[in-house]
Scaffold this active site. Structure first.
Site, PDB file in Angstrom:
ATOM      1  N   ARG A 176       9.065  35.396  17.026  1.00 33.63           N
ATOM      2  CA  ARG A 176       9.265  36.488  16.064  1.00 33.63           C
ATOM      3  C   ARG A 176       8.024  36.669  15.185  1.00 33.63           C
ATOM      4  NH1 ARG A 176      15.227  37.420  15.364  1.00 33.63           N
ATOM      5  NH2 ARG A 176      15.852  37.490  17.553  1.00 33.63           N
ATOM      6  N   ASN A 179      14.464  32.679   8.637  1.00 31.50           N
ATOM      7  CA  ASN A 179      15.364  32.656   7.489  1.00 31.50           C
ATOM      8  C   ASN A 179      15.156  31.405   6.652  1.00 31.50           C
ATOM      9  OD1 ASN A 179      16.843  30.586   8.719  1.00 31.50           O
ATOM     10  ND2 ASN A 179      18.185  32.041   9.741  1.00 31.50           N
ATOM     11  N   GLU A 202      14.188  40.442  12.005  1.00 33.05           N
ATOM     12  CA  GLU A 202      14.357  39.156  11.304  1.00 33.05           C
ATOM     13  C   GLU A 202      13.408  38.165  11.957  1.00 33.05           C
ATOM     14  OE1 GLU A 202      18.299  37.350  11.487  1.00 33.05           O
ATOM     15  OE2 GLU A 202      17.371  35.386  11.247  1.00 33.05           O
ATOM     16  N   CYS A 243      18.971  22.549  13.879  1.00 33.74           N
ATOM     17  CA  CYS A 243      19.190  21.425  12.955  1.00 33.74           C
ATOM     18  C   CYS A 243      20.510  20.663  13.151  1.00 33.74           C
ATOM     19  CB  CYS A 243      19.004  21.840  11.508  1.00 33.74           C
ATOM     20  SG  CYS A 243      20.139  23.116  10.946  1.00 33.74           S
ATOM     21  N   ARG A 274      19.489  30.819  23.851  1.00 34.69           N
ATOM     22  CA  ARG A 274      20.675  31.641  23.593  1.00 34.69           C
ATOM     23  C   ARG A 274      20.802  32.666  24.702  1.00 34.69           C
ATOM     24  NH1 ARG A 274      20.591  32.832  17.060  1.00 34.69           N
ATOM     25  NH2 ARG A 274      20.344  30.647  16.505  1.00 34.69           N
ATOM     26  N   GLU A 294      11.748  24.028  12.820  1.00 34.15           N
ATOM     27  CA  GLU A 294      12.945  23.946  11.989  1.00 34.15           C
ATOM     28  C   GLU A 294      12.687  22.927  10.883  1.00 34.15           C
ATOM     29  OE1 GLU A 294      15.619  25.767  12.203  1.00 34.15           O
ATOM     30  OE2 GLU A 294      17.223  24.664  11.208  1.00 34.15           O
ATOM     31  N   ARG A 312      13.061  39.175  21.233  1.00 35.14           N
ATOM     32  CA  ARG A 312      14.420  38.677  21.482  1.00 35.14           C
ATOM     33  C   ARG A 312      14.437  38.034  22.857  1.00 35.14           C
ATOM     34  NH1 ARG A 312      19.010  38.981  19.099  1.00 35.14           N
ATOM     35  NH2 ARG A 312      18.247  40.597  17.710  1.00 35.14           N
ATOM     36  N   CYS A 316      17.925  24.560   5.169  1.00 31.11           N
ATOM     37  CA  CYS A 316      17.054  24.604   6.334  1.00 31.11           C
ATOM     38  C   CYS A 316      16.381  25.960   6.428  1.00 31.11           C
ATOM     39  CB  CYS A 316      17.809  24.267   7.616  1.00 31.11           C
ATOM     40  SG  CYS A 316      18.961  25.523   8.162  1.00 31.11           S
TER      41      CYS A 316
HETATM   42  P1  ATP Z   1      19.233  38.102  15.321  1.00 31.26           P
HETATM   43  O1  ATP Z   1      20.201  38.765  14.397  1.00 31.26           O
HETATM   44  O2  ATP Z   1      17.886  38.728  15.347  1.00 31.26           O
HETATM   45  O3  ATP Z   1      19.816  37.827  16.661  1.00 31.26           O
HETATM   46  P2  ATP Z   1      20.129  35.603  14.384  1.00 31.26           P
HETATM   47  O4  ATP Z   1      20.845  35.977  13.133  1.00 31.26           O
HETATM   48  O5  ATP Z   1      20.905  35.377  15.615  1.00 31.26           O
HETATM   49  O6  ATP Z   1      18.963  36.665  14.681  1.00 31.26           O
HETATM   50  P3  ATP Z   1      19.660  32.991  13.435  1.00 31.26           P
HETATM   51  O7  ATP Z   1      20.851  32.496  14.147  1.00 31.26           O
HETATM   52  O8  ATP Z   1      19.694  33.127  11.963  1.00 31.26           O
HETATM   53  O9  ATP Z   1      19.203  34.377  14.070  1.00 31.26           O
HETATM   54  O10 ATP Z   1      18.411  32.108  13.898  1.00 31.26           O
HETATM   55  C1  ATP Z   1      17.374  31.707  13.038  1.00 31.26           C
HETATM   56  C2  ATP Z   1      16.025  32.140  13.534  1.00 31.26           C
HETATM   57  O11 ATP Z   1      15.862  31.787  14.906  1.00 31.26           O
HETATM   58  C3  ATP Z   1      15.779  33.641  13.479  1.00 31.26           C
HETATM   59  O12 ATP Z   1      15.339  34.039  12.207  1.00 31.26           O
HETATM   60  C4  ATP Z   1      14.700  33.798  14.515  1.00 31.26           C
HETATM   61  O13 ATP Z   1      13.446  33.460  13.965  1.00 31.26           O
HETATM   62  C5  ATP Z   1      15.053  32.762  15.555  1.00 31.26           C
HETATM   63  N1  ATP Z   1      15.802  33.355  16.677  1.00 31.26           N
HETATM   64  C6  ATP Z   1      17.136  33.479  16.820  1.00 31.26           C
HETATM   65  N2  ATP Z   1      17.469  34.076  17.983  1.00 31.26           N
HETATM   66  C7  ATP Z   1      16.287  34.342  18.608  1.00 31.26           C
HETATM   67  C8  ATP Z   1      15.954  34.952  19.855  1.00 31.26           C
HETATM   68  N3  ATP Z   1      16.880  35.378  20.692  1.00 31.26           N
HETATM   69  N4  ATP Z   1      14.644  35.069  20.173  1.00 31.26           N
HETATM   70  C9  ATP Z   1      13.687  34.613  19.334  1.00 31.26           C
HETATM   71  N5  ATP Z   1      13.938  34.030  18.157  1.00 31.26           N
HETATM   72  C10 ATP Z   1      15.220  33.883  17.775  1.00 31.26           C
HETATM   73 ZN    ZN Z   2      18.961  25.002  10.485  1.00 33.37          ZN
HETATM   74 MG    MG Z   3      21.309  36.524  17.304  1.00 36.24          MG
END
Ligand code: ATP
Ligand code: ZN
Ligand code: MG
Length: 495
Positions: free
Chosen positions: A461, A429, A426, A300, A330, A349, A341, A454
């Site tokens: 996931r 969110n 997770e 976002c 990432r 989003e 992951r 957001c």
């Molecule tokens: P985690 O703790 O599992 O690494 P995060 O706290 O880094 O997650 P956020 O930054 O809150 O995740 O990202 C929001 C959403 O994006 C997550 O709830 C998930 O659905 C998705 N997401 C984030 N990182 C990944 C990844 N490496 N692979 C798949 N989905 C992801």
């Molecule tokens: Zn966002």
């Molecule tokens: Mg993460």
């Protein structure tokens, strides 16, 4: 707190002036705004040719990096009037800053631009050779804060983010307890490609697209969100304003444009490939520009330049939009993970912007729609936890927001193949981001305060959750889901 600055002011031409007298007449100016007996003091000053040298000290109030500009204005006025001379530039030769921390740090603390030393809780910053911009832009104050931040970080190291269970759903029984990534690989539904990247074949793509259609039918349409396309190449200006520039570097896929698009400049690279059949990546490194940013990370933030510096009309509120126009990336840590992951992932989003007092109305409706999807359609075992807000976590902070309602809730799912004692996953969110984005991007409401929220639906996931709980055979899937998925594509037979 003690500050001491040795600096020089370059004049537009040499002048013979009674500099001590002129500077003495600025004494009151250096105390303005400070409590009695506080403020900056000129310890020493002298002039030789076209340069004034001085030493300025202070306590907490009217710090030398501010005092020096009050003096500059005063000198410009006085020297201009008497000698038609101005101050060209200020140079800081040495700046020492002493302050006390609450706790003595255990590890060495380093920061740019200064030598940092400690004696117990007392910290000393020794800074040499700085320009006018350094002084004017309050680098010194930020350096003090940075040392404090690093010392504080030691205290909560290893404590991890905040986690507080808000709600837990019904426990379900599972007949299937296999790792879906491995099973889908065996079936040829997915294929691992490079680091944390997968090709999703037709069968599994049907599952993902069914999730998307459920989100559209049960949440996006009934709640009236409109689709937008948010850029996936994110430039530094966005992450500077969103706060991500404070911490995300180890996880970013950087974006580097070529130094030029001139064919000849690249001829040795193309020639080398034609001869060796290898791409000379190391040589390419020499021919690209410094990164301009990175690939979409939180999805976002790069929407916000759309609203930056603008005032949103009351009748456009709430703004309700969503994006599913491309992947986020990432650089995740360690070996290969399954589909849960990944380095390249797909997320819907959803963003909404409203008056502060109305933001939670949409939040509540989203939560209700999610409950319906997970409890009545996907039949998941899941729970909700209040965690450190994502925008704080991604800036390297822990804890929760002090503002009521502001923060992130993580939705977590049970993975039967990992067992009851393992951490849950997770899978998405839902966040009330408070005034963070309207403030960061300077967006105003016609009346009142703007807030935003957001929610990021991580499709990999969801896939990991659904297949871990319900398996890969449509016969065992929740009826409502199987109906929406229809007859699955046959998949491709490899001989
Ligand atoms: P985690 O703790 O599992 O690494 P995060 O706290 O880094 O997650 P956020 O930054 O809150 O995740 O990202 C929001 C959403 O994006 C997550 O709830 C998930 O659905 C998705 N997401 C984030 N990182 C990944 C990844 N490496 N692979 C798949 N989905 C992801
Ligand atoms: Zn966002
Ligand atoms: Mg993460």
């Amino acid at each position: 707190m003690r500050f001491k600055l040795d600096c020089a002011m370059k004049l537009s031409k040499p002048v013979e002036a009674d500099i001590k007298e002129i500077i003495a007449s600025a004494a009151d100016l250096l105390k303005k705004g400070a409590p009695d007996g506080e403020g900056a003091v000129i310890e020493k000053c002298g002039i030789s040719g076209d340069e004034i040298q001085m030493t300025i000290t202070s306590g907490r109030y009217v710090r030398p990096h501010n005092a020096v500009f009050r003096l500059k204005n005063h000198l410009c006025a006085e020297l201009g009037k008497r000698y038609k001379v101005g101050v060209r530039e200020i140079h800081g030769k040495r700046y020492t800053i002493e302050f006390e921390l609450e706790n003595e740090p255990k590890k060495e603390i380093k920061i740019p631009y200064a030598e940092v030393s400690f004696s117990g809780k007392k910290c000393k910053l020794d800074i040499k050779n700085v320009d006018e911009n350094f002084l004017q832009d309050n680098f010194a104050d930020r350096m003090i804060n940075l040392v404090k931040e690093k010392a504080d970080a030691e205290l909560y190291e290893g404590k991890g983010e905040h986690w507080e269970l808000l709600w837990e759903g019904k426990k379900r029984d599972y007949k299937w307890a296999k790792d879906p990534t491995k099973e889908m690989e065996k079936l040829g539904w997915i294929m691992h490609r490079g680091r944390g990247q997968w090709i999703f074949g037709p069968t599994v793509t049907r599952i993902i697209k069914t999730f998307e259609s459920i989100v559209v039918d049960e949440l996006i349409k009934p709640l009236g969100f409109e689709e937008v396309i948010i850029p996936k190449a994110v430039t530094w200006d966005v992450w500077k304003r969103s706060g991500h520039a404070k911490s995300i570097y180890p996880e970013v896929y950087f974006l580097c444009p070529p130094q030029t698009r001139d064919k000849e400049f690249w001829e040795d690279i193309t020639d080398e490939f034609k001869i060796t059949g290898e791409v000379p990546a190391e040589k390419i490194k020499e021919k690209i520009k410094a990164p301009i940013g990175g690939v979409s990370y939180a999805q976002c933030p790069p929407l916000w330049p759309y609203f930056a510096g603008k005032t949103i009309a009351d009748d456009s509120l709430p703004i309700k939009v969503f994006d599913r126009s491309g992947p986020s990336m990432r650089y995740e840590s360690g070996g290969i993970h399954g589909i849960e992951r990944v380095d390249e992932f797909h997320r819907i989003e959803i963003v909404w912007i409203d008056k502060e007092e109305k933001l939670m109305e949409t939040h509540a409706k989203l939560l209700e729609a999610y409950r319906h999807i997970f409890n009545d359609i996907l039949l998941l075992e899941w729970r909700i936890a209040r965690v450190t807000p994502w925008f704080m976590a991604q800036e390297g902070m822990i804890g929760v927001s002090e503002k009521k309602d502001v923060g992130t809730t993580d939705f977590e799912s049970y993975l039967p193949y990992k067992g009851r004692d393992s951490p849950w996953l997770e899978f998405q969110n839902l966040s009330n981001n408070g005034d963070k984005y309207p403030k960061g991007f300077n967006v105003k409401a016609q009346h009142g305060e703007l807030w935003s929220g957001c929610t990021g639906i991580g499709l990999e996931r969801w896939l990991a959750t659904f297949t871990a709980q319900h398996g890969l055979d449509p016969a065992g899937w929740p009826k409502e889901f199987a109906k929406r998925a229809g007859k699955l594509p046959d998949g491709i037979k490899f001989l």
